[in-house]
Design a protein around this motif. Structure first.
Motif, mmCIF file in Angstrom:
data_model
loop_
_atom_site.group_PDB
_atom_site.id
_atom_site.type_symbol
_atom_site.label_atom_id
_atom_site.label_comp_id
_atom_site.label_asym_id
_atom_site.label_seq_id
_atom_site.Cartn_x
_atom_site.Cartn_y
_atom_site.Cartn_z
ATOM 1 N N ARG A 1 7.117 -6.342 -6.415
ATOM 2 C CA ARG A 1 7.435 -5.637 -5.175
ATOM 3 C C ARG A 1 6.873 -4.215 -5.215
ATOM 4 O O ARG A 1 6.345 -3.714 -4.209
ATOM 5 C CB ARG A 1 8.948 -5.618 -4.941
ATOM 6 C CG ARG A 1 9.545 -6.942 -4.500
ATOM 7 C CD ARG A 1 10.918 -6.753 -3.885
ATOM 8 N NE ARG A 1 11.881 -6.269 -4.872
ATOM 9 C CZ ARG A 1 12.657 -7.057 -5.605
ATOM 10 N NH1 ARG A 1 12.593 -8.377 -5.462
ATOM 11 N NH2 ARG A 1 13.521 -6.541 -6.469
ATOM 12 N N ALA B 1 3.067 -4.265 -4.627
ATOM 13 C CA ALA B 1 2.739 -4.434 -3.211
ATOM 14 C C ALA B 1 2.879 -3.111 -2.469
ATOM 15 O O ALA B 1 2.037 -2.753 -1.625
ATOM 16 C CB ALA B 1 3.638 -5.504 -2.592
ATOM 17 N N ALA B 2 3.939 -2.362 -2.781
ATOM 18 C CA ALA B 2 4.152 -1.061 -2.130
ATOM 19 C C ALA B 2 3.078 -0.058 -2.529
ATOM 20 O O ALA B 2 2.616 0.734 -1.699
ATOM 21 C CB ALA B 2 5.536 -0.526 -2.496
ATOM 22 N N ARG C 1 -0.043 -0.677 -3.347
ATOM 23 C CA ARG C 1 -1.279 -1.023 -2.630
ATOM 24 C C ARG C 1 -1.217 -0.588 -1.171
ATOM 25 O O ARG C 1 -2.220 -0.179 -0.594
ATOM 26 C CB ARG C 1 -1.514 -2.531 -2.717
ATOM 27 C CG ARG C 1 -1.900 -3.012 -4.115
ATOM 28 C CD ARG C 1 -1.965 -4.518 -4.179
ATOM 29 N NE ARG C 1 -2.450 -4.991 -5.468
ATOM 30 C CZ ARG C 1 -2.423 -6.254 -5.854
ATOM 31 N NH1 ARG C 1 -1.918 -7.182 -5.033
ATOM 32 N NH2 ARG C 1 -2.891 -6.610 -7.045
ATOM 33 N N GLU C 2 -0.027 -0.658 -0.597
ATOM 34 C CA GLU C 2 0.115 -0.304 0.820
ATOM 35 C C GLU C 2 0.063 1.207 1.043
ATOM 36 O O GLU C 2 -0.647 1.685 1.939
ATOM 37 C CB GLU C 2 1.424 -0.861 1.362
ATOM 38 C CG GLU C 2 1.651 -0.558 2.834
ATOM 39 C CD GLU C 2 2.928 -1.175 3.365
ATOM 40 O OE1 GLU C 2 3.287 -0.889 4.524
ATOM 41 O OE2 GLU C 2 3.571 -1.947 2.620
ATOM 42 N N ARG C 3 0.771 1.986 0.221
ATOM 43 C CA ARG C 3 0.841 3.427 0.476
ATOM 44 C C ARG C 3 -0.229 4.223 -0.259
ATOM 45 O O ARG C 3 -0.482 5.377 0.072
ATOM 46 C CB ARG C 3 2.224 3.964 0.134
ATOM 47 C CG ARG C 3 2.574 3.956 -1.337
ATOM 48 C CD ARG C 3 3.905 4.642 -1.592
ATOM 49 N NE ARG C 3 4.265 4.583 -2.999
ATOM 50 C CZ ARG C 3 5.250 3.853 -3.498
ATOM 51 N NH1 ARG C 3 5.993 3.108 -2.694
ATOM 52 N NH2 ARG C 3 5.506 3.854 -4.795
#
Length: 269
Positions: free
Chosen positions: A188, A191-192, A194-196
């Motif tokens: 988790r 994933a965060a 990579r997003e921010r």
């Protein structure tokens, strides 16, 4: 008994009598030794004064040495030239990377006032190859000499998130009560990240220590390292997003510098 040449100070070497017209070579050698051995850039005036040379003489020698790539002029003064860094790169490619990263790291340190790190993957492991220390006494320690668990480190998480390091499936050591130990929780976080665009680790490596990091890329936009900031949670715990966004910008600038230098080196080859 006379002092062996290798142990004589540079000023003595620069002013010693030189038979056979080798005085210019001796003076140039003294300049190179002085610049390479200095921990800080040296000005032409400082070099002339240190070696007891006339400013005009020092200026001519410095120009010749820079043309020969033995020294290099920067905004702060003279430093070791590209030939030394080429040699170092052949033996340890991260030496040149650390040198090129220094200006960016110093800017980040000036902005955040915290310790700044550059971590890379070497032989399949995360290694800190450069550091700029904080002005504060609390938070200043040498991370280049420490083994750090990637899953508990902001730099390590960046490298895992971008597949520069393998994603651990098990065996996540609990270093503090906040350390991520479950692979699903790490997934988790990845994933965060990579997003921010940045990673953080709050009290995960050590209680009271917070770190933030953003990816550094090489040719082909492949992530090979990360630029990070660390400091006491009490000072930067509420500035994570601010520091993270700053690191994204600075890491992108560093990536561009490294790609330009790599392209020049490959073009020359």
């Amino acid at each position: 008994m006379s002092t062996p040449t290798a142990e004589r100070p540079a000023s003595a070497a620069a002013n010693a009598p030189a038979p056979g017209g080798t005085q210019a070579v001796d003076r140039a050698s003294a300049i190179v030794a002085l610049v390479v051995e200095s921990e800080e850039p040296l000005t032409s005036t400082g070099i002339a004064g240190e070696l007891g040379l006339a400013k005009s003489t020092a200026s001519r020698l410095l120009a010749a040495l820079e043309a020969g790539r033995l020294i290099e002029s920067t905004d702060l003064g003279y430093v070791a030239g590209p030939l030394f860094w080429l040699y170092a790169a052949r033996h340890d490619p991260w030496e040149e990377t650390a040198r090129l990263a220094r200006p960016v790291m110093e800017r980040v340190a000036a902005t955040t006032r915290e310790t700044v790190h550059l971590g890379v993957v070497r032989n399949g492991q995360m290694v800190h190859v450069a550091q700029v220390d904080t002005d504060y006494l609390l938070g200043a320690q040498d991370w280049t000499q420490r083994d750090v668990a990637p899953h508990a480190s902001a730099i390590g998480k960046v490298l895992i998130a971008h597949d520069a390091l393998p994603r651990p499936a098990e065996g996540l050591t609990e270093l503090t009560s906040q350390t991520v130990t479950l692979p699903v929780t790490l997934d988790r976080q990845i994933a965060a990240i990579r997003e921010r665009g940045y990673a953080s680790a709050v009290d995960e490596l050590e209680v009271g220590l917070t770190a933030v990091a953003a990816p550094v890329t090489g040719m082909g936009s492949t992530v090979f390292g990360a630029l990070g900031v660390s400091g006491p949670t009490s000072r930067i715990g509420d500035r994570i997003d601010e520091i993270g966004r700053h690191l994204i910008d600075q890491a992108a600038e560093l990536s561009a510098v490294l790609r330009r230098r790599t392209s020049k080196r490959e073009g020359a080859a």
